[in-house]
Design a protein around this motif. Structure first.
Motif, PDB file in Angstrom:
ATOM      1  N   GLU A 256       0.814  -1.049  -0.145  1.00  0.00           N
ATOM      2  CA  GLU A 256       0.031  -0.069   0.130  1.00  0.00           C
ATOM      3  C   GLU A 256       0.749   1.319  -0.016  1.00  0.00           C
ATOM      4  O   GLU A 256       0.577   2.105  -0.601  1.00  0.00           O
ATOM      5  N   LEU A 257       2.076   1.186   0.582  1.00  0.00           N
ATOM      6  CA  LEU A 257       2.727   2.346   0.822  1.00  0.00           C
ATOM      7  C   LEU A 257       3.997   2.436  -0.236  1.00  0.00           C
ATOM      8  O   LEU A 257       4.656   3.343  -0.495  1.00  0.00           O
ATOM      9  N   GLY A 258       3.662   1.482  -1.358  1.00  0.00           N
ATOM     10  CA  GLY A 258       4.536   1.428  -2.636  1.00  0.00           C
ATOM     11  C   GLY A 258       5.989   1.104  -2.233  1.00  0.00           C
ATOM     12  O   GLY A 258       6.767   1.615  -3.175  1.00  0.00           O
ATOM     13  N   LEU A 259       6.357   0.455  -1.359  1.00  0.00           N
ATOM     14  CA  LEU A 259       7.819   0.020  -0.925  1.00  0.00           C
ATOM     15  C   LEU A 259       8.205  -0.973  -1.642  1.00  0.00           C
ATOM     16  O   LEU A 259       9.256  -1.457  -1.648  1.00  0.00           O
ATOM     17  N   ILE A 260       7.050  -1.848  -1.980  1.00  0.00           N
ATOM     18  CA  ILE A 260       7.384  -3.255  -2.779  1.00  0.00           C
ATOM     19  C   ILE A 260       6.435  -3.249  -4.100  1.00  0.00           C
ATOM     20  O   ILE A 260       5.640  -2.504  -4.113  1.00  0.00           O
ATOM     21  N   GLU A 261       6.963  -4.147  -4.755  1.00  0.00           N
ATOM     22  CA  GLU A 261       6.071  -4.289  -5.974  1.00  0.00           C
ATOM     23  C   GLU A 261       5.057  -5.250  -6.060  1.00  0.00           C
ATOM     24  O   GLU A 261       3.717  -4.908  -6.726  1.00  0.00           O
ATOM     25  N   ASP A 262       5.042  -6.050  -5.312  1.00  0.00           N
ATOM     26  CA  ASP A 262       3.936  -7.297  -5.157  1.00  0.00           C
ATOM     27  C   ASP A 262       4.230  -7.993  -3.871  1.00  0.00           C
ATOM     28  O   ASP A 262       5.340  -8.332  -3.493  1.00  0.00           O
ATOM     29  N   LEU A 263       3.181  -8.992  -3.731  1.00  0.00           N
ATOM     30  CA  LEU A 263       3.158 -10.102  -2.634  1.00  0.00           C
ATOM     31  C   LEU A 263       3.262 -11.323  -3.287  1.00  0.00           C
ATOM     32  O   LEU A 263       2.696 -11.397  -4.358  1.00  0.00           O
ATOM     33  N   GLN A 306      17.928   3.129  -8.916  1.00  0.00           N
ATOM     34  CA  GLN A 306      18.225   4.236  -8.160  1.00  0.00           C
ATOM     35  C   GLN A 306      17.007   5.066  -8.112  1.00  0.00           C
ATOM     36  O   GLN A 306      16.770   5.716  -6.980  1.00  0.00           O
ATOM     37  N   GLU A 307      16.265   5.466  -9.056  1.00  0.00           N
ATOM     38  CA  GLU A 307      15.164   6.255  -9.049  1.00  0.00           C
ATOM     39  C   GLU A 307      13.875   5.666  -8.100  1.00  0.00           C
ATOM     40  O   GLU A 307      13.345   6.230  -7.362  1.00  0.00           O
ATOM     41  N   ARG A 308      13.999   4.333  -8.169  1.00  0.00           N
ATOM     42  CA  ARG A 308      12.983   3.429  -7.136  1.00  0.00           C
ATOM     43  C   ARG A 308      13.264   3.886  -5.656  1.00  0.00           C
ATOM     44  O   ARG A 308      12.211   4.012  -5.087  1.00  0.00           O
ATOM     45  N   PHE A 309      14.573   4.017  -5.542  1.00  0.00           N
ATOM     46  CA  PHE A 309      14.897   4.112  -3.966  1.00  0.00           C
ATOM     47  C   PHE A 309      14.785   5.713  -3.784  1.00  0.00           C
ATOM     48  O   PHE A 309      14.447   5.970  -2.456  1.00  0.00           O
ATOM     49  N   ILE A 310      15.221   6.320  -4.805  1.00  0.00           N
ATOM     50  CA  ILE A 310      15.080   8.110  -4.376  1.00  0.00           C
ATOM     51  C   ILE A 310      13.882   8.654  -4.186  1.00  0.00           C
ATOM     52  O   ILE A 310      13.511   9.260  -3.219  1.00  0.00           O
ATOM     53  N   LYS A 311      12.789   7.905  -4.740  1.00  0.00           N
ATOM     54  CA  LYS A 311      11.521   8.389  -4.695  1.00  0.00           C
ATOM     55  C   LYS A 311      10.986   8.160  -3.430  1.00  0.00           C
ATOM     56  O   LYS A 311       9.871   8.899  -2.843  1.00  0.00           O
ATOM     57  N   PHE A 312      11.432   7.153  -2.602  1.00  0.00           N
ATOM     58  CA  PHE A 312      10.741   6.939  -1.393  1.00  0.00           C
ATOM     59  C   PHE A 312      11.006   8.030  -0.376  1.00  0.00           C
ATOM     60  O   PHE A 312      10.186   8.421   0.463  1.00  0.00           O
ATOM     61  N   GLY A 313      11.875   9.013  -0.468  1.00  0.00           N
ATOM     62  CA  GLY A 313      12.069  10.581   0.085  1.00  0.00           C
ATOM     63  C   GLY A 313      11.172  11.176  -0.234  1.00  0.00           C
ATOM     64  O   GLY A 313      11.310  12.829   0.268  1.00  0.00           O
ATOM     65  N   GLU A 314      10.534  11.306  -1.178  1.00  0.00           N
ATOM     66  CA  GLU A 314       9.617  12.498  -1.748  1.00  0.00           C
ATOM     67  C   GLU A 314       8.399  12.714  -0.675  1.00  0.00           C
ATOM     68  O   GLU A 314       7.886  11.861  -0.177  1.00  0.00           O
ATOM     69  N   PHE A 315       8.135  13.929  -0.760  1.00  0.00           N
ATOM     70  CA  PHE A 315       7.029  14.337   0.118  1.00  0.00           C
ATOM     71  C   PHE A 315       6.474  15.469  -0.472  1.00  0.00           C
ATOM     72  O   PHE A 315       7.015  16.462  -0.895  1.00  0.00           O
ATOM     73  N   SER A 316       5.318  15.831   0.033  1.00  0.00           N
ATOM     74  CA  SER A 316       4.398  17.065  -0.302  1.00  0.00           C
ATOM     75  C   SER A 316       4.269  18.095   0.940  1.00  0.00           C
ATOM     76  O   SER A 316       3.966  17.424   1.944  1.00  0.00           O
ATOM     77  N   GLY A 317       4.543  19.334   0.739  1.00  0.00           N
ATOM     78  CA  GLY A 317       4.387  20.169   2.080  1.00  0.00           C
ATOM     79  C   GLY A 317       2.838  20.634   2.404  1.00  0.00           C
ATOM     80  O   GLY A 317       1.947  20.275   1.530  1.00  0.00           O
TER      81      GLY A 317
END
Length: 317
Positions: A256-263, A306-317
């Motif tokens: 749900e958090l988008g941290l993995i691709e599938d179960l 690289q983009e897969r892991f970098i996007k984990f730090g994205e947030f909106s103000g």
């Protein structure tokens, strides 16, 4: 079969079934129908229990002593071709981290993962799947070897964390894990990572930087275990169930958090009930994913990872 606390109703029914079968074998009375009814009750009870697992119960299942480990998967999913490779060529051979090459449906993979033990003696030998720095350096050596020969990498994660001993710190535990993360981001071959049991802390991330990351159904993935989280927040392990619920560490939470691709689906009751089903499900997912990743160029593989892991730090103000 070892039963967990929440599985006691299933154990009671299975004990009844054994008694029923013994009674039927030793007497002329036909009690076949009674045994069938108990079997149906067992199946229904399993669906009831395993269909409504709490996060803490999933944590317990991920640690089940009969659950298949990395070497079980490695030998089961390869075409009788898995060959283990030892040593980091610097200090020694860490028994908690295993790896080697094997063919899956004719395609060679470098398979790397943590290995726990199946009994007390073996668990001590493997340090319960907690690697020393030489384990992570061995893993990186094998990944570099795979890159040299253009072989895809499959990592199987199952650890309560990196080994916390003094000798591990003396030999550079933090540096070894950090270097693995750095180097894995730059590898030019496909990397597929699967959490097959516990996925705790940097110990898991040290071999978990994949182009695609998956979790078996009854596993967890987090920076800290529920017990240690409870200890930090409440100074006692008594709140580990509450911590597990709040940490969002299960497969569905990660998805749900988008941290993995599938179960990856497990048999009813967990991978230890029917290991061959878990093996086949993991094998199918690996081959399907490799077919997808193999279409990417070396540069695209690097960039995607690289983009897969970098996007984990994205947030909106």
């Amino acid at each position: 079969m070892e039963y967990l606390d929440f599985e006691q109703p299933i154990q009671e029914l299975e004990d009844q079934l054994k008694s029923c079968q013994v009674l039927g074998d030793g007497n002329a009375v036909n009690i076949k129908q009674a045994c069938v009814e108990i079997e149906i009750a067992i199946e229904n009870k399993k669906k009831e229990i395993y269909g409504n697992l709490t996060p803490w119960q999933r944590v317990q299942l991920s640690r089940h002593p009969s659950r298949p480990y990395t070497l079980d998967y490695a030998y089961a999913i390869t075409d009788n071709t898995f060959v283990e490779i030892h040593g980091d060529r610097t200090f020694g051979d860490d028994k908690a981290m295993v790896g080697g090459m094997g063919k899956i449906n004719g395609q060679t993979f470098m398979i790397i993962g943590q290995q726990k033990g199946k009994n007390t003696k073996e668990r001590q030998y493997r340090r319960f799947g907690m690697s020393n720095p030489e384990g992570y350096r061995k893993a990186l050596r094998l990944m570099k070897l795979a890159e040299k020969f253009n072989i895809p990498v499959l990592t199987l994660i199952d650890t309560p964390g990196a080994y916390p001993g003094l000798e591990a710190e003396e030999r550079g535990q933090g540096e070894a894990i950090a270097k693995n993360i750095y180097e894995m981001l730059k590898l030019t071959v496909p990397i597929i990572s699967v959490v097959i049991g516990e996925g705790a802390s940097g110990g898991a991330l040290g071999i978990g930087v994949g182009n695609k990351v998956f979790m078996m159904e009854n596993t967890w993935y987090s920076v800290i275990s529920p017990e240690n989280c409870s200890t930090i927040l409440w100074r006692t392990w008594e709140y580990k169930q509450q911590a597990a619920s709040q940490m969002k560490l299960t497969g569905p939470d990660m998805l749900e958090l988008g941290l993995i691709e599938d179960l990856i689906k497990e048999p009813l009751g967990g991978a230890h009930y029917k290991p061959e089903v878990a093996y086949n499900n993991l094998k199918e997912k690996v081959l399907e994913t490799y077919k997808e990743l193999n279409k990417l160029s070396k540069t695209e593989l690097q960039r995607q990872r690289q983009e897969r892991f970098i996007k984990f730090g994205e947030f909106s103000g």
